[in-house]
Design an enzyme around this catalytic site. Structure first.
Site, PDB file in Angstrom:
ATOM      1  N   SER A  64       0.854  -1.184   0.000  1.00 22.12           N
ATOM      2  CA  SER A  64       0.000   0.000   0.000  1.00 22.12           C
ATOM      3  C   SER A  64       0.892   1.236   0.000  1.00 22.12           C
ATOM      4  O   SER A  64       2.056   1.175   0.422  1.00 22.12           O
ATOM      5  CB  SER A  64      -0.889   0.008   1.249  1.00 22.12           C
ATOM      6  OG  SER A  64      -1.495   1.269   1.461  1.00 22.12           O
TER       7      SER A  64
ATOM      8  N   TYR B 246      -2.432  -1.409  10.260  1.00 23.36           N
ATOM      9  CA  TYR B 246      -2.533  -1.728   8.834  1.00 23.36           C
ATOM     10  C   TYR B 246      -1.345  -1.162   8.073  1.00 23.36           C
ATOM     11  O   TYR B 246      -0.681  -1.872   7.304  1.00 23.36           O
ATOM     12  CB  TYR B 246      -3.831  -1.173   8.262  1.00 23.36           C
ATOM     13  CG  TYR B 246      -3.928  -1.329   6.754  1.00 23.36           C
ATOM     14  CD1 TYR B 246      -4.286  -2.546   6.185  1.00 23.36           C
ATOM     15  CD2 TYR B 246      -3.653  -0.262   5.899  1.00 23.36           C
ATOM     16  CE1 TYR B 246      -4.362  -2.698   4.811  1.00 23.36           C
ATOM     17  CE2 TYR B 246      -3.726  -0.406   4.526  1.00 23.36           C
ATOM     18  CZ  TYR B 246      -4.079  -1.618   3.984  1.00 23.36           C
ATOM     19  OH  TYR B 246      -4.143  -1.762   2.617  1.00 23.36           O
TER      20      TYR B 246
END
Length: 274
Positions: free
Chosen positions: A144, A157
């Site tokens: 990400s 995350y």
């Protein structure tokens, strides 16, 4: 038929998190390139629906929950029962948009298991399977843009994706010059169910402007894989963002992320199946 197609035509790929979003888009893209598929996710109905759209190739589906301990090794055994795997797409993952101390530990433990531990377990199985192979093999790990900085309200995350990025880049360098290539993809915001499932969505115009479709990310991922690239951030806006973070102090970058992503929703949805 171009070199892009012939490079992976006839290969066999395992795609995790294939029931929706980027995983489903990658599965369909691989199918159009003549790659046989083993698709896995938690939701059988959604997985079968994606499999039905992957025409012209052999498609197997395996229902599995990689958020559970030892699920990765059981999945690997099932996925290789009918033949070896030439491509591994480690896409499965989830996150939540909430303060760290507002989420139950059981959910954090599941996130760590899915986003990191199961990914590493599958990567190890794949590397071991190709340790002495002389034929090309490709691994793609989905990280990400959050891997480039700390992200308040997505602390665990983003940290898990930083792990994926660093792990993937190290594997790429370890296997440079061998038939095995490892590519890390770092998408920014993507048009998937992730945002609603994570409790996010109150984003600034900057976040919304940089959002890409799952198909865009999938195409970038497969193209990078075929080229043997190390790390790719799909989308010009996202590339500029990841580069720009390097020009800011770490605390300032963290504050900027807070402004860009907005506030968490009032209610945190139950974890959606991956």
């Amino acid at each position: 038929m171009n070199t892009y197609t012939t490079a992976i035509l006839g290969k066999r790929a395992l795609v995790t998190g294939a029931s929706s979003g980027i995983g489903a888009a990658i599965a369909r893209e691989l199918a159009t390139l003549g790659v046989d598929l083993v698709l896995t996710a938690r939701r059988r109905d959604a997985l079968e629906a994606v499999a039905a759209t992957c025409t012209g190739v052999k498609v197997e589906t395996i229902t599995a929950d990689l958020g559970q301990p030892d699920a990765a090794h059981a999945l690997w055994d099932a996925a290789t029962a009918n033949g070896p795997l030439d491509i591994l797409i480690n896409n499965a993952g989830f996150g939540y948009f909430r303060r760290f101390d507002e989420v139950d530990w059981s959910r954090d433990a599941e996130l760590v298991q899915l986003n990191m531990t199961s990914l590493v377990a599958l990567a190890r199985c794949f590397v071991d399977a190709h340790r002495t192979s002389i034929t090309p093999a490709q691994m793609v790990n989905i990280a990400s843009t959050g891997a480039y900085q700390s992200v308040p309200n997505m602390a665990l995350y983003a940290a898990s994706k930083a792990f994926v990025r660093n792990f993937s880049e190290a594997l790429h360098d370890e296997h440079r010059g061998t038939p095995l290539s490892v590519t890390c993809i770092c998408p920014g915001g993507t048009e998937t169910a992730f945002h609603a499932a994570s409790g996010g969505g109150d984003y600034s115009w900057i976040a919304n402007a940089s959002t890409k479709s799952a198909e865009f990310v999938a195409h970038a991922a497969i193209r990078a894989m075929v080229r043997g690239q190390r790390t790719v951030v799909p989308g010009l806006f996202n590339k500029l963002t990841c580069f720009g973070v390097r020009l800011l102090s770490w605390p300032l970058a963290s504050r900027v992320a807070t402004q860009v992503l907005g506030k968490p929703r009032l209610a945190l949805p139950r974890r959606g199946a991956i």
